[in-house]
Design a protein around this motif. Sequence first.
Motif, PDB file in Angstrom:
ATOM      1  N   HIS A 167       0.679  -1.257   0.474  1.00  0.00           N
ATOM      2  CA  HIS A 167      -0.091  -0.435  -0.029  1.00  0.00           C
ATOM      3  C   HIS A 167       0.614   1.161  -0.323  1.00  0.00           C
ATOM      4  CE1 HIS A 167      -3.320  -2.241   0.178  1.00  0.00           C
ATOM      5  NE2 HIS A 167      -3.546  -2.110   1.307  1.00  0.00           N
ATOM      6  N   GLU A 168       1.886   1.492   0.749  1.00  0.00           N
ATOM      7  CA  GLU A 168       2.459   2.247   0.908  1.00  0.00           C
ATOM      8  C   GLU A 168       3.246   2.401  -0.610  1.00  0.00           C
ATOM      9  OE1 GLU A 168       3.043   4.582   3.052  1.00  0.00           O
ATOM     10  OE2 GLU A 168       2.038   3.222   4.788  1.00  0.00           O
ATOM     11  N   GLU A 224       1.932   1.513  -3.498  1.00  0.00           N
ATOM     12  CA  GLU A 224       0.746   2.659  -4.348  1.00  0.00           C
ATOM     13  C   GLU A 224       0.594   3.690  -3.971  1.00  0.00           C
ATOM     14  OE1 GLU A 224      -1.683   0.910  -7.170  1.00  0.00           O
ATOM     15  OE2 GLU A 224       0.578   0.331  -6.716  1.00  0.00           O
ATOM     16  N   ARG A 225       1.287   4.362  -2.946  1.00  0.00           N
ATOM     17  CA  ARG A 225       0.805   5.588  -2.355  1.00  0.00           C
ATOM     18  C   ARG A 225       1.237   6.141  -3.211  1.00  0.00           C
ATOM     19  NH1 ARG A 225      -0.474   3.762   3.092  1.00  0.00           N
ATOM     20  NH2 ARG A 225      -2.690   3.678   3.590  1.00  0.00           N
ATOM     21  N   ASN A 228       1.223   6.839  -6.576  1.00  0.00           N
ATOM     22  CA  ASN A 228       0.569   7.091  -7.522  1.00  0.00           C
ATOM     23  C   ASN A 228      -0.106   8.477  -7.147  1.00  0.00           C
ATOM     24  OD1 ASN A 228      -1.737   4.938  -8.422  1.00  0.00           O
ATOM     25  ND2 ASN A 228      -2.099   4.019  -6.572  1.00  0.00           N
ATOM     26  N   GLY A 229       0.940   9.159  -5.900  1.00  0.00           N
ATOM     27  CA  GLY A 229       1.137  10.397  -5.297  1.00  0.00           C
ATOM     28  C   GLY A 229       2.687  11.110  -5.368  1.00  0.00           C
ATOM     29  N   SER A 244       3.610  14.492   2.313  1.00  0.00           N
ATOM     30  CA  SER A 244       3.160  13.174   1.826  1.00  0.00           C
ATOM     31  C   SER A 244       4.808  12.596   2.094  1.00  0.00           C
ATOM     32  CB  SER A 244       3.230  12.720   0.326  1.00  0.00           C
ATOM     33  OG  SER A 244       2.531  13.798  -0.181  1.00  0.00           O
ATOM     34  N   GLU A 298       4.561  12.051   6.012  1.00  0.00           N
ATOM     35  CA  GLU A 298       3.427  11.249   6.507  1.00  0.00           C
ATOM     36  C   GLU A 298       3.845  10.142   6.537  1.00  0.00           C
ATOM     37  OE1 GLU A 298      -0.033  11.998   4.683  1.00  0.00           O
ATOM     38  OE2 GLU A 298      -0.437  13.825   5.355  1.00  0.00           O
ATOM     39  N   LEU A 299       5.041   9.945   5.295  1.00  0.00           N
ATOM     40  CA  LEU A 299       4.681   8.034   4.876  1.00  0.00           C
ATOM     41  C   LEU A 299       5.894   7.737   6.351  1.00  0.00           C
ATOM     42  CD1 LEU A 299       5.840   6.296   2.768  1.00  0.00           C
ATOM     43  CD2 LEU A 299       7.723   7.355   1.422  1.00  0.00           C
ATOM     44  N   ARG A 331       4.524   6.905   9.257  1.00  0.00           N
ATOM     45  CA  ARG A 331       4.389   5.532   9.131  1.00  0.00           C
ATOM     46  C   ARG A 331       5.073   4.844   8.991  1.00  0.00           C
ATOM     47  NH1 ARG A 331       1.210   8.343   4.422  1.00  0.00           N
ATOM     48  NH2 ARG A 331       2.006   7.814   3.546  1.00  0.00           N
ATOM     49  N   LYS A 334      -5.762  11.123  11.039  1.00  0.00           N
ATOM     50  CA  LYS A 334      -6.390  10.157   9.669  1.00  0.00           C
ATOM     51  C   LYS A 334      -8.085   9.672  10.476  1.00  0.00           C
ATOM     52  CE  LYS A 334      -3.260  10.448   7.101  1.00  0.00           C
ATOM     53  NZ  LYS A 334      -2.793  11.286   5.993  1.00  0.00           N
TER      54      LYS A 334
END
Length: 227
Positions: free
Chosen positions: A30-31, A33-34, A37-38, A78, A81-82, A85, A109
């Motif tokens: 998921h990371e 993908e973020r 996509n970001g 971003s 935040e990454l 996480r 969140k």
Amino acid sequence: MSLLSFIAFHHNTERAWQWWSHRQSKHLFHEAERIRNGLLQDSCAIRRMLESLVINEGNISPELSQDYLGKIEKIYRSLEELSDRLAPMNSEYSLPLGIESLAALWCQKNPHLKISLEIPTDWRQESPELSLVILQIIDELLQINLLNELTKRDVSINLKLEKTIAQLTVCISYSDKATLNFYAKSSNLDYLSKTFKVLTSGKCYRRQKDLTEIWYFQWGESVKRGN
């Protein structure tokens, strides 16, 4: 009987490791993908903007300048935040500070979530690896119980030291008995408990009180010796 117990323990440990590996791999996916996509898309956009500046000899309108600054600020947030996480801020220096950072990230969140903390300002020196495991366990516990919940939820986290035994208590409230029982029967929670025991050589157990599930995590030399 001891041989059967050993075989059962080995089997449970193996399944717990498989579960933990699957969960961590899923988070990494998921990371990734973020990022794709970001961050990567925004970086490409800024690169094209910079290339256009070279072509136009540095001439830039105020509107385009604000657009650049906005995209750069978005990338910065971003990345911030990454990093939080992947490893909550200051977790390598202090477990209580790591718990504070993790709780703040969850509340940021999830506007319906309220997390109250009762943690010491001073804490014994834990290895960064152990602190990260504890934080990952807390995060997984919240992921399993709260990720799909949109109603108001209360969580309390307590950290204390009793001689050489560290105890973390996490209380999670539920809206009704049926919801509590639904989550309490989740096989993911059983694997989480086994994983904690394997990774920390500690103890983990839980209790129910009214509409609250209470988790107890213990670790330390005294726990390892079985006291």
